[in-house]
Design an enzyme around this catalytic site. Sequence first.
Site, short mmCIF file in Angstrom:
data_model
loop_
_atom_site.label_atom_id
_atom_site.label_comp_id
_atom_site.label_asym_id
_atom_site.label_seq_id
_atom_site.Cartn_x
_atom_site.Cartn_y
_atom_site.Cartn_z
N ASP A 32 -25.55 4.91 58.02
CA ASP A 32 -26.99 4.71 57.97
C ASP A 32 -27.28 3.23 58.21
O ASP A 32 -26.88 2.40 57.38
CB ASP A 32 -27.51 5.13 56.59
CG ASP A 32 -28.98 5.49 56.60
OD1 ASP A 32 -29.54 5.69 55.51
OD2 ASP A 32 -29.56 5.58 57.69
N TYR B 286 -23.01 -7.06 58.67
CA TYR B 286 -21.65 -7.54 58.48
C TYR B 286 -21.13 -8.28 59.72
O TYR B 286 -19.92 -8.31 59.96
CB TYR B 286 -20.72 -6.36 58.17
CG TYR B 286 -21.02 -5.65 56.87
CD1 TYR B 286 -21.53 -4.36 56.88
CD2 TYR B 286 -20.79 -6.26 55.64
CE1 TYR B 286 -21.80 -3.69 55.69
CE2 TYR B 286 -21.05 -5.60 54.45
CZ TYR B 286 -21.56 -4.31 54.47
OH TYR B 286 -21.82 -3.65 53.30
N HIS C 171 -30.81 -9.32 57.12
CA HIS C 171 -30.17 -9.50 55.84
C HIS C 171 -28.67 -9.31 55.96
O HIS C 171 -28.17 -8.76 56.94
CB HIS C 171 -30.74 -8.52 54.79
CG HIS C 171 -30.42 -7.08 55.04
ND1 HIS C 171 -31.14 -6.27 55.87
CD2 HIS C 171 -29.44 -6.28 54.53
CE1 HIS C 171 -30.62 -5.06 55.88
NE2 HIS C 171 -29.60 -5.03 55.08
N TYR D 73 -16.10 -4.76 49.28
CA TYR D 73 -15.26 -3.86 50.09
C TYR D 73 -15.40 -4.18 51.58
O TYR D 73 -14.64 -3.67 52.41
CB TYR D 73 -15.64 -2.40 49.81
CG TYR D 73 -16.74 -1.82 50.64
CD1 TYR D 73 -18.09 -2.14 50.41
CD2 TYR D 73 -16.47 -0.94 51.69
CE1 TYR D 73 -19.09 -1.61 51.18
CE2 TYR D 73 -17.47 -0.39 52.46
CZ TYR D 73 -18.79 -0.73 52.21
OH TYR D 73 -19.81 -0.20 52.99
N ARG D 74 -16.33 -5.06 51.90
CA ARG D 74 -16.65 -5.32 53.30
C ARG D 74 -17.55 -6.54 53.30
O ARG D 74 -18.36 -6.70 52.38
CB ARG D 74 -17.44 -4.11 53.79
CG ARG D 74 -17.62 -3.86 55.23
CD ARG D 74 -18.33 -2.51 55.33
NE ARG D 74 -18.78 -2.26 56.68
CZ ARG D 74 -19.54 -1.25 57.02
NH1 ARG D 74 -19.95 -0.40 56.13
NH2 ARG D 74 -19.90 -1.09 58.27
#
Lengths: 531, 211
Positions: A151, A92, A394, A476-477
Site C-alpha cells: 500500500d 524509503y 515523508h 525493519y526498513r
Amino acid sequence: MPNPPPGLSDREFSNALSQLGEIVGSEWVFSSDEDVALYRDAYSPLWGEAEERVAAAAVAPDSVEEVQAIVKLANEYQLPLYPISTGRNLTYGGSAPAYSGSVVLDLKRMNRILNVSERDKTCLVEPGVSYFDLYRYLRQNSLRLWIDTADPGWGGLIGNSLDRGGGYTASEYRDHFDAHCGMEVVLANGDIVRTGMGANPKSRTWQLFKYGMGPWIDGIFSQSNYGIVTKMGFWLMEEPETTLLVNVTVPGREDVIPLIDTLTSLMYANIIPSQVNVASPIMNGSPDPELVRLRTSDASEQDWMRYAEGRGQPFWSAPFCFYGPRDIVAAQWEHTKDRLASIPGVQFSETGSYTFPLSDEEVEAVGAKNRLGIPSLNLFGSRNSPDAQPSEGHLDFSPIIAPRGEELLEIASVTAKVHAEFDMIPPFVSGSMFHPRGMTVFEPIPTYRNAVDNRRSRELFERLVISCAERGWTEYRVHPHFQHLTMETYNFGNGSLQRLHETLKDAIDPRGIISAGRYDIWPKHLREEDA
Amino acid sequence: MLNRRIFLRSSAALTALASHSSLAAWFPTTFANSTYHPLHAFIVDRNIVSSAAFAIAAQRVGTTLQVMDGDPGGIWMHEIEPYLKKHPAAIAGYTGGPTLFCLEFLARDYGLHLVYRIAHSQRKDGSFEHAFSGPLFSEQLPLKQRSEKLAATIDNSWCEHAVALAISCPTDVAMTETVEPPTLCDAAEPASPVTYSWLLAPNMTVPKTRG
C-alpha cells in the site's frame, strides 16, 4: 550532463555509457540532466542539498542477458550500479541510489509475468512487474487468485519483497519476502544463480518448495547488495468464497493490552487470518494542544479517559477480516467475539461483506481494497484532508515492537516526547501485524523542499532511531540516508553482523559494483577510502 | 502532429477563451508550429468541488471523460496505463493534489510530463482563486509563467476555460528540471482542499522507461 560516478573520469564514463548503449540500445541509456532528474528521490530528506543522493545516469535493460552484459561492463570500469524494480519505494528512498553517482539499473522494462499457475497458486515474475500489472493479468484471465498488495499498490512485487515489505491478506502471503518461493539472481561475476529447487534445471517445484538443498541462500539477497534479482516466484492466495470485514473497538487506553493479547492469540491459531491493525482514534496525530500535552507528559489514566470521553470515540480500533466459506467465516467471527467479550465496553461491527467473484463495478466500490488483494492509491488520499500539513513527502520511521499493548503505549510515549523536543506534533499511534510475530509501528516524518525544515526532520529521525534502539526497538526498513545509523544499532558482538556482511560483500562482489552502501554494506575499496 | 481535427477543436476552444476578457490576455490567437498530442481522456474526481462542472465541460467538447472516486488506482490500472502502452497520448484532469502527484509519477514511465497545472482554491465566500504553474507558462512562450491570482470576479465558467486549455494548448514544451509537487495556492483560509486542473503529455526529451 551529470558528473561521472566517483572514480571514473569523464572520458571513462562517456565510454562506459557508449558501451551500455551497445548492449541495450542507445535509447535506453539516460544521461542528460533531464533524464537523471527522473530518478531523484521525490521524498528526499536532503532535497537540493549537496548530500542528496543522485544518480549519474540510468540504463534500462530488457533481459537477463543484457543485465549480465551490463554487469560485465561495470566490473571492467568499476562502475557502481544501483538496481531498482519500479523505483516507487518513496518513503524509503525511491529510485535514488544509496551511493551518489551510481548508475541506476532500471529494471522496469523487465516486466513480464512469466508464469501463473491457478492450480499451484503460484506465479513467477520479473522485477518490473507491478502489483497493478499482476492484478490486471489475474482479472483479465479470470483466474481465481489474489495477490497480496503493498500500500500503495504502484510498487513492484520483487522490489517490495526484497525490502521486506508487507500487506494485508492471509498470513502466508502478507509477509512479502516470506511469500516468495525461488529466485533467479545475476551475481557480480555475471553468473546466473537460481535458488531453491530452481537450481535443478528440470525442476517442477521451483515455486513450490523454497529450500532446495544446502544453505538457503535467498535471504542474503533481501535488503542487501549481493546480486541483481531478475526473477522471483510468489505464492498466491486462492480467491475465497467470501470475505467479512470487521472492526473491534475498546474504550479505555489500557484496554489495548488485553485487546492485542487476544487478537494475536487468535491470529497464531489461524482463527483471524488477516493483517490486524490496532490504531487509536484518540491519539490520532491531531495538533490539538491538549492531546499534545497528554502525549508528552506522564498523564494519568484518569486524565486520558476524561479527554477520550469528551471526544465520544473509542480509544482503540482494530480492523481485520476473515476469508473463506460463509459458515466458517461466521464461526470464526463468533469465536473472536466470544474471546474479546471480557473487555468491558468492547464493541463489534461488520464493515463489509463480499461474495466472490466481484464484478468490475463491485471492485471499484470496495473501500478497503488492500484487504481484498486489490491494489490502490487510496493511501495518498490522506494528503487531501483539510488538516494535512503542507509538507512535500515523508519518511517512514518503522520500528518493530513485541505485539503487546504495553509496548505500544510505551513507544507512543517515547516517540511523542522526542517529537516534542523538536517542536513537532506527535503522529498517530498504530501497530500493524504485517509480519507473523512482530508488530510494526509506522510514524511518518515529514520531508520538505527546503533545507531548514529537512534538517529538523533528519535530526528528529536520528533521535527516534537512537531513543528506540536504547529500549530494544529497531527498524525493519529504513531510508538510505539513515541506513548507517540504523545498522549501527544492530551491533551485537561488537559489530559482528556488519563484519559478516562485509566479508560476504568482498567475496561475492569484490569490485563493489552492485548497490554500494545499501543497508550500510560498503565494498572494500570504499571502506578503505572512508578509513 | 497537428491534424485537422485537433486544429478545429483548438480554434473553437480559443474562440471561447478569447471571449472572456480576463483570460484573453493569457492566450495567443494561434499556436503556430506547435505539437499537439491527442488527448486520451479527461479525468475528474467526483469527490471534489466543481467536479460536476468540469465533467459537463469535458463532455461538451467531446473529450472522453473518466470519473474516479478519490483513488486513481483503478483508472490508471484499467484505463490509462493499458492505453499508454500502445499509444502516445496526453491525459488531462481535474483532481486533488495527491491524485496529480500519483498520475504524474506513474505516467513518467510512458514518457509523459507535466505541461501545466492550475491550482484552484475556493474561498469561504464561494469565489475561486487560480494559480498557474508549469513549463507551459514560461517566458519563452506567449503565455505567462507566474503564480497569479485571477480576479475573484471571474465567473463559474472557469471550469470550461480550464477544459478548453487542456485540449488547445501545445504539448511540446521542455519539461522542468525537477519534478515539483503540487504547490498549495496562496489563498487565505481555503474552504476546502486545493484542487488542480492539469495536463500531462508525451515529450521526446522525457525517456520512456517501460517497454
